[in-house]
Design an enzyme around this catalytic site. Structure first.
Site, PDB file in Angstrom:
ATOM      1  N   HIS A 107      43.264   8.971 -20.035  1.00 18.22           N
ATOM      2  CA  HIS A 107      44.265   8.803 -21.096  1.00 18.22           C
ATOM      3  C   HIS A 107      43.769   7.927 -22.248  1.00 18.22           C
ATOM      4  O   HIS A 107      44.468   7.018 -22.717  1.00 18.22           O
ATOM      5  CB  HIS A 107      45.562   8.259 -20.497  1.00 18.22           C
ATOM      6  CG  HIS A 107      46.194   9.167 -19.478  1.00 18.22           C
ATOM      7  ND1 HIS A 107      46.086  10.547 -19.545  1.00 18.22           N
ATOM      8  CD2 HIS A 107      46.931   8.916 -18.355  1.00 18.22           C
ATOM      9  CE1 HIS A 107      46.741  11.089 -18.523  1.00 18.22           C
ATOM     10  NE2 HIS A 107      47.239  10.141 -17.784  1.00 18.22           N
ATOM     11  N   HIS A 177      53.910  11.759 -21.244  1.00 16.03           N
ATOM     12  CA  HIS A 177      53.773  11.624 -19.795  1.00 16.03           C
ATOM     13  C   HIS A 177      55.107  11.350 -19.084  1.00 16.03           C
ATOM     14  O   HIS A 177      55.180  10.521 -18.174  1.00 16.03           O
ATOM     15  CB  HIS A 177      52.751  10.530 -19.478  1.00 16.03           C
ATOM     16  CG  HIS A 177      51.983  10.779 -18.232  1.00 16.03           C
ATOM     17  ND1 HIS A 177      52.596  11.065 -17.035  1.00 16.03           N
ATOM     18  CD2 HIS A 177      50.661  10.810 -17.985  1.00 16.03           C
ATOM     19  CE1 HIS A 177      51.670  11.231 -16.112  1.00 16.03           C
ATOM     20  NE2 HIS A 177      50.481  11.089 -16.657  1.00 16.03           N
ATOM     21  N   GLU A 315      52.511  17.876 -18.396  1.00 17.58           N
ATOM     22  CA  GLU A 315      51.858  17.346 -19.588  1.00 17.58           C
ATOM     23  C   GLU A 315      51.121  18.461 -20.315  1.00 17.58           C
ATOM     24  O   GLU A 315      50.086  18.929 -19.859  1.00 17.58           O
ATOM     25  CB  GLU A 315      50.857  16.260 -19.189  1.00 17.58           C
ATOM     26  CG  GLU A 315      51.441  15.162 -18.337  1.00 17.58           C
ATOM     27  CD  GLU A 315      50.367  14.512 -17.455  1.00 17.58           C
ATOM     28  OE1 GLU A 315      49.403  13.951 -17.996  1.00 17.58           O
ATOM     29  OE2 GLU A 315      50.490  14.582 -16.219  1.00 17.58           O
TER      30      GLU A 315
END
Ligand code: BGC
Length: 350
Positions: A107, A177, A315
């Site tokens: 991420h 998320h 996602e």
């Protein structure tokens, strides 16, 4: 329609985080926080019109900044999911990004999620968050501004529009998320939720869940969600792309690959009747059923604790580690040209 601002709390002792609540005519609402331009709550009706919060999260903003708690509802930038060895070559230059998990980048290193964003604009039914990231921040090229616009419509759609501007060609893979539990009661896992994913293939991964570059066919395996069925049916069936005991944490290759805005997934809780349809123009979707969350965590919203398998994250994204795989579908940011992508979470009840 109305938008209301309130103070959520401080993180790191003195950094204030605000909440913005948008409510539509029928009473459905979304609460968005400046921390990570995140979704803090999302209240939608069941088949009897009873509203419940269908995303996991916390009462205290500080809890959102703990990476072990799984980036609950937060925006992810600059690059969602993994980059092998925190390294990639783009237009002839090698770039090094944070190895914030194992040997890889997860991420984008977390900065976009765990810092407060500016509020650029608000309207009755929308808010635009913005974050500037200087050239070279966490190793990524370009002075980079990302904007995220959330709109709540009268028909219970949460629309998320991402817009990026950079002064250099660069890479980007924005996502949100949120973990959904449509029962609104996170003492229940999501194993009973029905799921359909509009994909025949997934990205094959190694023992660290890093893409190998191969695609696997879902047909005849526990990965197959082409027809809706409960998430829990096969979640613990041993499979090469699954870490034992964790369950789903995989990227699906959507049937729509050419940037067309289309249905990616449908999640349904038959008990409450709540249904979520995910639409996107991106080529992939990560199904993550919260299998890395501990059974022992004690924080959440009220009695709804953030624990093992209590929510499903859907996602929308470019495939993980696309920056290292020229064969994966890609679309990069061109210098001084607006880069856009959109995802919608459409709620209804049956
Ligand atoms: C990743 C998981 C990770 C989770 C929370 C997902 O996108 O694929 O491996 O645990 O995010 O950070």
């Amino acid at each position: 329609m109305a938008i209301e601002k309130s103070f959520f709390g401080n993180i790191n002792e003195n950094i204030p985080i605000d909440l913005y609540k948008i409510t539509n005519g029928s009473g459905a609402s979304v609460m968005l926080q400046t921390l990570g331009a995140g979704i803090q709550s999302l209240c939608v009706p069941d088949r009897n019109g009873v509203l419940a919060d269908v995303v996991l999260g916390f009462d205290n903003p500080q809890d959102y900044t703990n990476p072990d708690y799984g980036y609950q509802g937060l925006t992810v930038g600059r690059w969602a999911n993994r980059i092998r060895d925190g390294k990639f070559t783009f237009e002839g230059e090698e770039y090094h990004t944070p190895q914030n998990q194992g040997t890889w980048t997860l991420h984008g290193g977390g900065r976009f999620s765990f810092t407060p964003w500016e509020v650029a604009e608000t309207g009755e039914n929308y808010i635009v968050f913005s974050r500037f990231s200087p050239d070279g921040e966490d190793g990524f090229p370009g002075n980079f501004t990302m904007r995220v616009k959330y709109t709540l419509t009268e028909d219970n759609t949460l629309r998320i529009e991402y817009s990026i501007l950079s002064d250099k060609d660069t890479v980007a893979n924005p996502t949100n998320h949120a973990y959904f539990n449509l029962s609104g009661d996170s003492s229940k896992t999501v194993e009973g939720h029905y799921l359909m994913i509009n994909a025949d293939y997934f990205t094959e991964t190694d023992a660290d869940q890093l893409p190998t570059g191969e695609l696997g066919a879902v047909k005849g395996t526990m990965m197959d969600f082409t027809e809706p069925h409960p998430i829990g049916d096969n979640i613990d069936v041993p499979f090469r792309a699954i870490i034992d005991g964790v369950g789903y944490d995989n990227n699906y290759c959507l049937r729509t690959q050419n940037g067309e805005f289309a249905l990616a997934a449908v999640l349904e809780d038959k008990e409450s009747g709540r249904k979520l349809e995910v639409y996107t123009d991106l080529p992939g979707i990560q199904l993550y059923t919260g299998g890395w969350l501990s059974r022992d965590y004690t924080v959440g919203k009220g009695d709804n604790k953030v624990t093992f398998r209590r929510g499903a994250a859907l996602e929308t994204q470019f495939y993980p580690d696309t920056v290292n795989f020229p064969q994966f579908p890609s679309r990069y940011v061109k210098a001084n040209e607006e880069f856009k992508t959109v995802t919608e979470f459409r709620f209804s009840a049956e």
